[in-house]
Design a protein around this motif. Structure first.
Motif, short mmCIF file in Angstrom:
data_model
loop_
_atom_site.label_atom_id
_atom_site.label_comp_id
_atom_site.label_asym_id
_atom_site.label_seq_id
_atom_site.Cartn_x
_atom_site.Cartn_y
_atom_site.Cartn_z
N LEU A 162 -7.62 3.15 -2.78
CA LEU A 162 -8.18 3.22 -1.44
C LEU A 162 -8.67 4.65 -1.20
O LEU A 162 -7.94 5.62 -1.42
CB LEU A 162 -7.12 2.86 -0.39
CG LEU A 162 -6.48 1.48 -0.54
CD1 LEU A 162 -5.44 1.26 0.55
CD2 LEU A 162 -7.53 0.38 -0.50
N GLN A 163 -9.91 4.78 -0.74
CA GLN A 163 -10.54 6.07 -0.58
C GLN A 163 -10.21 6.70 0.78
O GLN A 163 -9.93 6.00 1.76
CB GLN A 163 -12.06 5.94 -0.71
CG GLN A 163 -12.51 5.39 -2.05
CD GLN A 163 -12.29 6.36 -3.19
OE1 GLN A 163 -12.32 7.58 -3.00
NE2 GLN A 163 -12.07 5.83 -4.40
N ARG B 32 -5.86 -1.53 -6.76
CA ARG B 32 -7.09 -0.79 -6.52
C ARG B 32 -6.78 0.49 -5.77
O ARG B 32 -5.72 0.64 -5.14
CB ARG B 32 -8.09 -1.64 -5.73
CG ARG B 32 -7.58 -2.10 -4.37
CD ARG B 32 -8.44 -3.21 -3.82
NE ARG B 32 -7.90 -3.75 -2.58
CZ ARG B 32 -8.34 -3.43 -1.36
NH1 ARG B 32 -9.34 -2.56 -1.23
NH2 ARG B 32 -7.81 -3.97 -0.28
N TRP C 76 0.79 5.61 0.01
CA TRP C 76 -0.11 6.74 0.26
C TRP C 76 0.71 7.99 0.58
O TRP C 76 1.57 7.97 1.46
CB TRP C 76 -1.03 6.44 1.45
CG TRP C 76 -2.42 7.00 1.29
CD1 TRP C 76 -2.76 8.24 0.84
CD2 TRP C 76 -3.65 6.32 1.57
NE1 TRP C 76 -4.13 8.38 0.82
CE2 TRP C 76 -4.70 7.21 1.27
CE3 TRP C 76 -3.97 5.06 2.05
CZ2 TRP C 76 -6.04 6.88 1.44
CZ3 TRP C 76 -5.30 4.73 2.22
CH2 TRP C 76 -6.33 5.62 1.92
N SER D 175 -3.41 0.18 -3.45
CA SER D 175 -3.05 -1.15 -2.96
C SER D 175 -2.74 -2.02 -4.17
O SER D 175 -3.56 -2.13 -5.08
CB SER D 175 -4.20 -1.75 -2.16
OG SER D 175 -4.00 -3.13 -1.94
N MET E 229 -9.17 -1.89 5.25
CA MET E 229 -9.46 -2.09 3.83
C MET E 229 -8.46 -2.94 3.09
O MET E 229 -8.71 -3.36 1.96
CB MET E 229 -9.56 -0.74 3.13
CG MET E 229 -10.70 0.13 3.59
SD MET E 229 -10.72 1.74 2.74
CE MET E 229 -10.97 1.21 1.04
N ALA E 230 -7.30 -3.19 3.67
CA ALA E 230 -6.24 -3.87 2.92
C ALA E 230 -5.57 -4.92 3.80
O ALA E 230 -5.52 -4.79 5.03
CB ALA E 230 -5.21 -2.86 2.42
N THR F 82 -7.88 3.19 8.05
CA THR F 82 -8.38 2.81 6.73
C THR F 82 -7.56 1.66 6.15
O THR F 82 -8.12 0.69 5.61
CB THR F 82 -8.34 4.01 5.78
OG1 THR F 82 -9.23 5.02 6.28
CG2 THR F 82 -8.76 3.62 4.37
N ILE F 83 -6.24 1.75 6.25
CA ILE F 83 -5.39 0.67 5.73
C ILE F 83 -5.66 -0.63 6.49
O ILE F 83 -5.79 -1.70 5.88
CB ILE F 83 -3.90 1.06 5.82
CG1 ILE F 83 -3.60 2.26 4.91
CG2 ILE F 83 -3.02 -0.13 5.43
CD1 ILE F 83 -2.19 2.77 5.03
N VAL G 252 0.86 -1.18 0.00
CA VAL G 252 0.00 0.00 0.00
C VAL G 252 0.90 1.23 0.00
O VAL G 252 1.85 1.31 0.78
CB VAL G 252 -0.93 0.02 1.23
CG1 VAL G 252 -1.62 1.38 1.37
CG2 VAL G 252 -1.96 -1.09 1.14
#
Length: 312
Positions: free
Chosen positions: A285-286, A283, A64, A306, A87-88, A83-84, A62
């Motif tokens: 990540l929002q 993908r 960011w 990601s 979501m991942a 979030t990470i 990931v």
């Protein structure tokens, strides 16, 4: 000449292959882990013997840009980490634009303390900058995939903004049909910003690609800042595979300005580019919002990426 000799000596001393003719300043550092209430360097960075690993290997990275310039850096990076985590299934986290308040909050986060090795134990590697890159490697990933931590170092890049490349090696067993160990080089970057000519980004990525080729396998990910027409070709010009265009050629993949709230057009600023690795999924990540001065504030002006990759 002296820099090249220094690179060769460093390559031998740390047991890691480096490009022999790259005139770049190299600064090795230590991996850090949290123990007894504080972050301390690991006893050694060199890879150890690991058990055989099934083929193919698979990892998720990931990346960011966490936005150093916005207010409330501590709460924003806490929201980003949540979030990470949710979501991942990240094995590797690359962060860019991490300022001193954000690194303090990052290192105080229980999830990071319990489950991650960090390239940083404080803000001492920031140099003249008010922000820096940070790389995190999952302890669970190393155990589950029979991977060892290799060396970690920074390569100073030709830059108007004192940018560098944060490099590290992971070492894993190859398949039963091959001999020896596979070295995977991971490079976290925040390339030069702004549409300034002549651009330093082509030279920066050329140097980075030489480090990937020296290792045999690897990737570079982060904020590429592709804001000039020539930036469209620098990944392919260096023989690297852009994971997004490889897997989603018809999708613009904007990671900045997608909401139309910026003074410049939306752009795919953040990328993952691979050498002798195969991307299998990528993908976006929002972000989400936090409260700041009674208003909603997105935790970053970038979206995250990601990317899952494999190797044999």
């Amino acid at each position: 000449m002296l820099l090249q000799l220094h690179a060769q000596i460093s390559s031998w001393w740390h047991g890691t292959p480096l490009p022999a003719r790259t005139p770049a300043n190299i600064k090795f550092q230590r991996w850090n882990h949290y123990t007894n209430g504080r972050w301390i360097p690991l006893a050694r960075n060199t890879p150890s013997t690991v058990a055989p690993h099934p083929s193919p290997g698979r990892l998720e990275v990931v990346t960011w840009n966490v936005d150093a310039g916005s207010p409330s850096p501590g709460p924003r990076i806490s929201a980003l980490l949540q979030t990470i985590e949710a979501m991942a299934n990240a094995d590797v986290i690359f962060l860019q634009d991490v300022n001193k308040a954000a690194i303090a909050q990052l290192l105080a986060h229980p999830w990071i303390q319990q489950q991650w090795y960090s390239s940083e134990a404080d803000d001492s590697k920031f140099g003249k900058q008010s922000f820096a890159t940070v790389t995190l490697i999952s302890k669970i990933c190393l155990f589950n995939h029979s991977i060892s931590l290799g060396p970690i170092w920074r390569v100073s890049l030709p830059s108007r903004f004192d940018r560098d490349a944060l490099c590290c090696d992971l070492v894993s067993n190859k398949t039963p049909q091959t001999k020896g160990l596979a070295r995977i080089r991971l490079i976290n970057v925040h390339l030069d910003s702004l549409p300034i000519n002549p651009s330093r980004r082509p030279q920066q990525l050329s140097i980075i690609a030489s480090y990937l080729r020296a290792a045999g396998h690897g990737l570079v990910a982060g904020d590429f800042n592709p804001v000039l027409p020539e930036d469209d070709e620098i990944v392919s010009d260096n023989g690297l595979v852009d994971a997004w265009t490889y897997l989603r050629p018809s999708d613009p993949g904007f990671t900045w300005g997608a909401r139309g709230d910026k003074p410049f057009p939306p752009n795919r600023l953040d990328k993952v580019a691979l050498h002798n690795l195969t991307p299998s999924n990528i993908r976006i990540l929002q972000t989400s919002s936090i409260k700041h001065d009674c208003t909603d504030l997105e935790f970053s002006d970038h979206l995250g990426l990601s990317c899952v990759f494999t190797w044999n």
